[in-house]
Design an enzyme around this catalytic site. Structure first.
Site, PDB file in Angstrom:
ATOM      1  N   ASP A 118       0.833  -1.205   0.000  1.00  0.00           N
ATOM      2  CA  ASP A 118       0.000   0.000   0.000  1.00  0.00           C
ATOM      3  C   ASP A 118       0.866   1.253   0.000  1.00  0.00           C
ATOM      4  OD1 ASP A 118       0.710  -0.713   2.709  1.00  0.00           O
ATOM      5  OD2 ASP A 118      -0.734   0.759   3.442  1.00  0.00           O
ATOM      6  N   GLU A 141      -0.121  -0.843   5.939  1.00  0.00           N
ATOM      7  CA  GLU A 141       0.961  -0.312   6.770  1.00  0.00           C
ATOM      8  C   GLU A 141       0.857   1.194   6.890  1.00  0.00           C
ATOM      9  OE1 GLU A 141       4.951   1.222   7.953  1.00  0.00           O
ATOM     10  OE2 GLU A 141       3.764   1.681   6.181  1.00  0.00           O
TER      11      GLU A 141
END
EC number: 3.5.1.18
Length: 383
Positions: free
Chosen positions: A76, A141
């Site tokens: 991500d 994250e």
């Protein structure tokens, strides 16, 4: 095209803003299965925030008795910010002036590509490698991180999986590839303090109680407090206010309450329980009417010098010529979760000056050496 660069570009094309993975992990899974990895997808989170996690492992000839080296990272990326300020499409990998531009170029799709290609080369060169190799990849994250790496760690812990070494591909370098790695991170402890008063007309303060005035001396004391002296690995613990909210918006009303958000970044010289107790003692000493809600973002972790740090430092020296610096500065990372089941966790990746910024980029000249360092760690630890 260089295979590490090609894979990096392929990953950048995926608009994987947290928690979306947009097929990044499917690309990784296909390549890892082709070289003998067993891959497991762990999807978690509510329907409106589905997180994709990948756990992949390839056992060496020593099986579970051998050492397990894990590469960890996140697919991500943070939002782009104003598109009109970018000089090129953030999800169309673009080359300018020796740099590869795109969201995630530095944080951390280049590192993930380097992991994969390094392992492909290593397995081809050492088909009977002794130790085992793992990948722990998440799409949560950069966000709340409630359903990402921590969920994989919990699952691995429940089944008794032991990790011996973990390299996280966070962008740790500063001015040039290899000048700094992170062998630990400070803990993060946040508080939301609400101090209560009595709302009234500002011309009649004797009829109320101003919570801002009440809180100010205590806040000043908290800001001046020396929480610890740090140690050889960590700077002193810091306490910072991030938000203060009080008032109705009117200029003639004493507010009924004020809310203060604050955060500790703390070293191994302090504990969450000790910091909480000291804050409450200061607030109580000022006789405040208050409530305080705590959120522990993560405990500090530290990997002292040992097998992993020596292998990584040696690989960096061989590839870049740097005697790398071990550091614990910066924000938190998923290392705080992985350290629960892995005694040696170190972060290493490309320079971080452009991360989260408009026109994020990585210098192309660093991409192949980054992969070579990761392969060097494999050669030194599990061949």
């Amino acid at each position: 095209m260089n295979p590490t660069l090609a894979l990096t570009e392929d990953l950048i094309r995926r608009r994987s803003v947290t928690p979306a993975d947009e097929g990044c992990q499917a690309i990784l899974e296909t390549r890892l299965k082709a070289i003998g990895f067993d891959c497991e997808a762990l999807v978690s989170g509510p329907d409106d925030f589905r997180v994709t996690n990948l756990w992949a492992v390839k056992r060496g000839t020593q099986g579970k008795d051998g050492k397990l080296l894990v590469f960890a990272g996140h697919t991500d990326v943070v939002p782009t910010g104003p598109l009109e300020q970018w000089h090129s499409d953030p999800f169309a990998p673009t080359h300018r002036d020796g740099k590869l531009y795109g969201r995630g170029a530095a944080d951390m799709k280049t590192s993930i590509a380097g992991f994969v290609v390094a392992v492909e080369e290593f397995v081809k060169a050492h088909p009977a490698h002794a130790g085992s190799i793992g990948f722990l990849i998440t799409s949560d994250e950069e966000g709340p991180a409630h359903d990402g790496t921590i969920k994989v760690v919990e699952a691995l812990s429940a089944r008794g999986e032991r990790l011996d070494y973990c390299v996280i591909g966070e962008p740790t370098s500063v001015n040039a590839l290899g000048d700094m790695v992170k062998n630990g991170r400070r803990g993060s402890l946040s508080g939301k303090l609400t101090v209560k008063g009595i709302q009234c007309h500002i011309a009649y303060p004797h009829l109320g109680r101003n919570p801002i005035h009440d809180a100010a001396p205590a806040l000043a004391e908290l800001a001046a407090e020396v929480w610890d002296a740090g140690n050889e690995y960590f700077p002193p613990t810091s306490w910072q206010m991030s938000n203060i909210h009080g008032g109705t918006g009117a200029t003639n009303v004493i507010p009924g309450h004020v809310t203060i958000d604050f955060n500790f970044r703390f070293s191994t010289a302090s504990t969450p329980e000790g910091l909480k107790a000291r804050v409450h003692a200061i607030l109580d000493r000022h006789s405040l009417d208050y409530t305080l809600d705590w959120t522990l973002g993560g405990e500090p972790f530290l990997t002292p010098r040992g097998e992993l740090s020596e292998a990584l430092s040696s690989a960096i020296k061989a590839e870049t010529g740097f005697d790398t610096e071990l550091s614990t500065t910066g924000g938190t990372s998923d290392g705080r979760f992985i350290a629960r089941i892995c005694p040696q966790v170190i972060e290493f990746g490309p320079p971080n000056a452009s991360i989260h910024k408009i026109d994020e980029h990585v210098e192309v000249r660093f991409i192949e050496p980054l992969k070579n360092v990761y392969r060097g760690v494999l050669e030194r630890l599990i061949a």
